[in-house]
Design a protein around this motif. Structure first.
Motif, PDB file in Angstrom:
ATOM      1  N   PRO A  62       0.820  -1.228   0.000  1.00 14.86           N
ATOM      2  CA  PRO A  62       0.000   0.000   0.000  1.00 14.86           C
ATOM      3  C   PRO A  62       0.847   1.268   0.000  1.00 14.86           C
ATOM      4  CG  PRO A  62      -0.896  -1.606   1.530  1.00 14.86           C
ATOM      5  CD  PRO A  62       0.425  -2.141   1.092  1.00 14.86           C
ATOM      6  N   ASN A  63       1.927   1.277   0.780  1.00 15.44           N
ATOM      7  CA  ASN A  63       2.788   2.460   0.816  1.00 15.44           C
ATOM      8  C   ASN A  63       3.525   2.648  -0.508  1.00 15.44           C
ATOM      9  OD1 ASN A  63       2.057   3.015   3.465  1.00 15.44           O
ATOM     10  ND2 ASN A  63       3.747   1.805   4.330  1.00 15.44           N
ATOM     11  N   GLN A  64       3.970   1.537  -1.116  1.00 15.56           N
ATOM     12  CA  GLN A  64       4.657   1.644  -2.405  1.00 15.56           C
ATOM     13  C   GLN A  64       3.717   2.207  -3.473  1.00 15.56           C
ATOM     14  OE1 GLN A  64       6.172  -2.262  -3.307  1.00 15.56           O
ATOM     15  NE2 GLN A  64       7.726  -2.223  -1.691  1.00 15.56           N
ATOM     16  N   ALA A  65       2.495   1.702  -3.515  1.00 16.54           N
ATOM     17  CA  ALA A  65       1.540   2.191  -4.511  1.00 16.54           C
ATOM     18  C   ALA A  65       1.219   3.661  -4.276  1.00 16.54           C
ATOM     19  CB  ALA A  65       0.267   1.345  -4.462  1.00 16.54           C
ATOM     20  N   ARG A  66       1.048   4.028  -3.021  1.00 17.59           N
ATOM     21  CA  ARG A  66       0.749   5.429  -2.708  1.00 17.59           C
ATOM     22  C   ARG A  66       1.899   6.333  -3.125  1.00 17.59           C
ATOM     23  NH1 ARG A  66       0.237   4.679   2.279  1.00 17.59           N
ATOM     24  NH2 ARG A  66      -1.879   3.854   2.146  1.00 17.59           N
ATOM     25  N   ALA A  67       3.137   5.855  -2.977  1.00 19.19           N
ATOM     26  CA  ALA A  67       4.307   6.675  -3.302  1.00 19.19           C
ATOM     27  C   ALA A  67       4.409   6.923  -4.805  1.00 19.19           C
ATOM     28  CB  ALA A  67       5.574   5.995  -2.783  1.00 19.19           C
ATOM     29  N   TYR A  72       3.758  10.474  -9.581  1.00 18.06           N
ATOM     30  CA  TYR A  72       3.234  10.713 -10.931  1.00 18.06           C
ATOM     31  C   TYR A  72       2.333  11.943 -10.950  1.00 18.06           C
ATOM     32  CZ  TYR A  72       0.510  10.118 -15.189  1.00 18.06           C
ATOM     33  OH  TYR A  72      -0.103  10.341 -16.397  1.00 18.06           O
ATOM     34  N   ALA A  73       1.500  12.104  -9.937  1.00 16.12           N
ATOM     35  CA  ALA A  73       0.588  13.250  -9.899  1.00 16.12           C
ATOM     36  C   ALA A  73       1.363  14.562  -9.842  1.00 16.12           C
ATOM     37  CB  ALA A  73      -0.351  13.124  -8.697  1.00 16.12           C
ATOM     38  N   ASP A 193      -9.632   6.815 -11.426  1.00 17.72           N
ATOM     39  CA  ASP A 193      -8.924   7.074 -12.685  1.00 17.72           C
ATOM     40  C   ASP A 193      -7.484   7.501 -12.431  1.00 17.72           C
ATOM     41  OD1 ASP A 193     -11.207   6.437 -14.005  1.00 17.72           O
ATOM     42  OD2 ASP A 193     -11.748   8.492 -14.560  1.00 17.72           O
ATOM     43  N   ALA A 194      -7.258   8.244 -11.350  1.00 22.49           N
ATOM     44  CA  ALA A 194      -5.899   8.688 -11.039  1.00 22.49           C
ATOM     45  C   ALA A 194      -4.996   7.495 -10.741  1.00 22.49           C
ATOM     46  CB  ALA A 194      -5.928   9.650  -9.850  1.00 22.49           C
ATOM     47  N   ALA A 195      -5.511   6.522  -9.970  1.00 20.57           N
ATOM     48  CA  ALA A 195      -4.716   5.330  -9.662  1.00 20.57           C
ATOM     49  C   ALA A 195      -4.493   4.490 -10.916  1.00 20.57           C
ATOM     50  CB  ALA A 195      -5.420   4.509  -8.584  1.00 20.57           C
ATOM     51  N   LEU A 196      -5.519   4.348 -11.740  1.00 18.84           N
ATOM     52  CA  LEU A 196      -5.385   3.573 -12.970  1.00 18.84           C
ATOM     53  C   LEU A 196      -4.335   4.185 -13.889  1.00 18.84           C
ATOM     54  CD1 LEU A 196      -6.379   1.341 -14.898  1.00 18.84           C
ATOM     55  CD2 LEU A 196      -8.180   2.913 -15.647  1.00 18.84           C
ATOM     56  N   GLU A 197      -4.353   5.493 -14.038  1.00 22.32           N
ATOM     57  CA  GLU A 197      -3.391   6.170 -14.914  1.00 22.32           C
ATOM     58  C   GLU A 197      -1.973   6.050 -14.377  1.00 22.32           C
ATOM     59  OE1 GLU A 197      -2.463  10.775 -16.255  1.00 22.32           O
ATOM     60  OE2 GLU A 197      -4.560  10.152 -15.973  1.00 22.32           O
ATOM     61  N   ALA A 198      -1.801   6.249 -13.072  1.00 24.26           N
ATOM     62  CA  ALA A 198      -0.462   6.174 -12.480  1.00 24.26           C
ATOM     63  C   ALA A 198       0.096   4.758 -12.542  1.00 24.26           C
ATOM     64  CB  ALA A 198      -0.510   6.661 -11.031  1.00 24.26           C
TER      65      ALA A 198
END
Length: 611
Positions: A62-67, A72-73, A193-198
């Protein structure tokens, strides 16, 4: 909710464990051996295989994905310049020539985005998924961010076809209407959508670490020849190196007809075979490609396997057809054969020729025949027909014939609703014993089927001859022969009676079905062009001399009226009269028998009802 796939079950099946243990080697083996088909675990396996996630630190996912999503954002916000909202110098305006001007950067960005948009409109045009505003915007932003992050090569045509399948897989794996996601994987399978794009950008970025040189353009001083680009060298090694070692005959043919490797292999390599297969097949190829190694080393071996797959067609083709075949790869029933053959080529220390299409098809046919023979040997009478009632009646008649006209004896221990129980293929016996095999009954079944096949062949041959006769009469320039038509109809009626069971027939003593000679069998030749010199031309009658008006004229003798003989048909032989009945009626009424024959052939099941 019914219809959903449980992601946890797929994780257990493919990765062999939950959050406390991940067997990535097992997942890679499945990808290389059979692919993941439609499993929602595919995106997770890709992340593990490409190094986006660490299988030994599932608690940190979870922390890796959040980072990476936050990173990217931030990058996206920085690159999407909007001069109208940014604080800039007073002198910074749309007409400024300063290369550092926000307006200059903005115009350059818009030009780049327009270039990307033109390609996105052509992305999988047959799939509605890729042409919604949501997905188009997502693809546009991700490609724009990558192009600005890596000015060399920036954006090149074809990059969108690498990103699109990644977005497709990620989006479908996260569809909550189709997939039930466990809590511990919910951060990875985020639906925004933000998570999918990143996440798609993260996978695309790692793939491009290997593929980026393949999009590079080599430059050279003016007047000099630039060195070969990395993608050209890759294509040359594919054909001149690897294919030459694997299949020298095919390599020599491509050289002889003048096919340069970059004409077809450049697209194969840059797009990771994205245009050669349907998207659902492509992701199966990518399963094996990513599972083998993140540097995509298996790609070249898969390409060689694809070339050898077409060898039989290519060896018989000229330059035009060879190039056309390579630029438009034919449909393949199972693309896993290319991953299998590519892996065999990659792991072999000696030159190993992969199998051609003919060899793969022959092996598949042999395997199917072996399975069918094994099933028949296990239970010879267990074959079932999926046709309608007539076919089932036909099957029952065969079994009844094998048992001397009686129904087969029921199997001891079988239920009344199912007189026979199929033996399990895995060898485990059911509660009821296997049925006894009566060799005499089986022999009678075999003989009866052989007689039926022989009868079908003989009747089919006669029917073909009769159709040829009728076609000859219809297409001739002369009036059709009434005798020939009657005889052909008589033959059709005999065949109809045999098929309906009204006329006994045995292949050992076949009926003498009347088949008149076909029109094309008669030695008939058109007259040659006639030369006027070879024809005796009667002299034209001379005009009568003018009569003397004073001379008395004699009355002309009355001419007798011309009589014509009635057009009578030649008599028919007695056997034909017996078969077709009264022939005094017009021929049109007699052609009604074709309706009866057509009705019988229109319903295949009715052919077996009276056998």
């Amino acid at each position: 909710m019914q219809g959903r796939i449980n992601l946890q079950d797929e994780v257990d099946r493919v990765l062999g464990g939950g959050p406390l243990g991940m067997n990535v080697d097992q997942a890679k083996s499945i990808c290389l051996r059979e692919g993941l088909t439609v499993s929602p675990v595919r995106s997770l396996v890709w992340m593990l295989a490409l190094g986006v996630l660490d299988p030994a630190q599932t608690d940190k996912w979870p922390n890796q994905a959040r980072a990476w999503r936050k990173s990217y954002a931030r990058k996206k916000r920085k690159l999407l310049v909007n001069p109208n909202k940014a604080k800039s110098k007073t002198s910074d305006n749309p007409l400024a020539d300063d290369k550092d001007s926000l307006w200059t950067v903005y115009f350059a960005n818009e030009e780049l985005r327009e270039e990307i948009k033109r390609d996105l409109t052509r992305t999988y045009p047959e799939m509605e998924f890729f042409h919604s505003d949501r997905i188009q915007g997502l693809l546009l932003d991700a490609l724009f961010v990558y192009a600005k992050t890596y000015p060399d090569p920036s954006y090149r045509q074809g990059m969108h076809e690498l990103l699109a399948p990644l977005v497709y897989v990620l989006a479908h794996n996260r569809d909550r209407d189709a997939v039930t996601v466990p809590d511990w994987l919910d951060p990875i399978y985020a639906t925004s959508d933000a998570a999918l794009e990143a996440d798609a950008y993260q996978l695309f970025h790692i793939i491009m670490d290997t593929a980026r040189p393949w999009f590079a353009v080599t430059n050279a001083p003016r007047g000099t020849i630039p060195p070969p680009s990395p993608i050209v060298l890759k294509c040359q090694n594919l054909q001149d190196g690897m294919l030459k070692r694997v299949d020298r005959e095919l390599y020599d043919h491509l050289v002889d007809v003048g096919v340069e490797p970059q004409l077809y292999a450049l697209r194969w390599a840059r797009l990771l075979l994205g245009r050669e297969f349907h998207l659902d097949d492509l992701v199966i190829v990518w399963d094996g490609l990513f599972a083998h190694s993140p540097d995509l080393a298996l790609l070249d071996h898969i390409c060689v396997a694809m070339l050898v797959y077409l060898r039989d067609q290519l060896l018989e083709s000229d330059y035009v057809y060879t190039l056309r075949r390579l630029m438009k790869f034919p449909p393949v029933e199972d693309v896993r054969c290319f991953v299998e053959q590519g892996l065999a080529l990659a792991t072999s220390k000696t030159p190993l020729r992969s199998r051609s299409k003919a060899e793969i098809d022959a092996a598949a046919a042999a395997a199917a025949t072996a399975r069918r023979d094994a099933d028949r040997a296990a239970d010879p009478l267990s074959g079932r027909s999926h046709a309608r009632g007539g076919a089932s009646t036909f099957a029952k008649s065969i079994i009844a014939t094998a048992h001397g006209g009686a129904s087969p004896a029921p199997v001891i221990g079988a239920s009344s609703s199912s007189p026979r129980r199929r033996r399990r293929r895995n060898g485990n016996s059911s509660s009821s014993p296997a049925p006894n095999t009566d060799n005499d009954a089986l022999q009678r079944v075999s003989d009866h089927v052989s007689d039926l096949l022989a009868t079908n062949h003989q009747l089919g041959t006669k029917l073909t001859d009769l159709v040829a006769v009728l076609q000859g009469e219809v297409h001739t320039k002369e009036p059709p022969s009434r005798e020939t038509l009657y005889m052909a109809i008589a033959g059709l009626k005999q065949i109809k009676d045999v098929l309906l069971g009204n006329l006994p027939y045995s292949p050992d003593a076949p009926l003498d079905i009347v088949v008149p000679p076909a029109r094309h069998d008669i030695n008939y030749t058109e007259p040659d062009d006639v030369d006027a010199a070879d024809v005796d031309i009667e002299p034209a009658p001379s005009e009568p001399a003018p009569s003397d008006p004073a001379a008395p004229s004699e009355p002309a003798a009355p001419s007798e009226p011309a009589t014509s003989e009635p057009d009578t048909a030649p008599p028919l032989p007695p056997p034909v009269l017996d078969l077709i009945g009264d022939v005094s009626s017009p021929i049109g009424s007699k052609l009604s028998v074709f309706g009866d024959v057509d009705d019988e052939f229109g319903d295949p099941d009715s052919l077996f009802d009276n056998l």
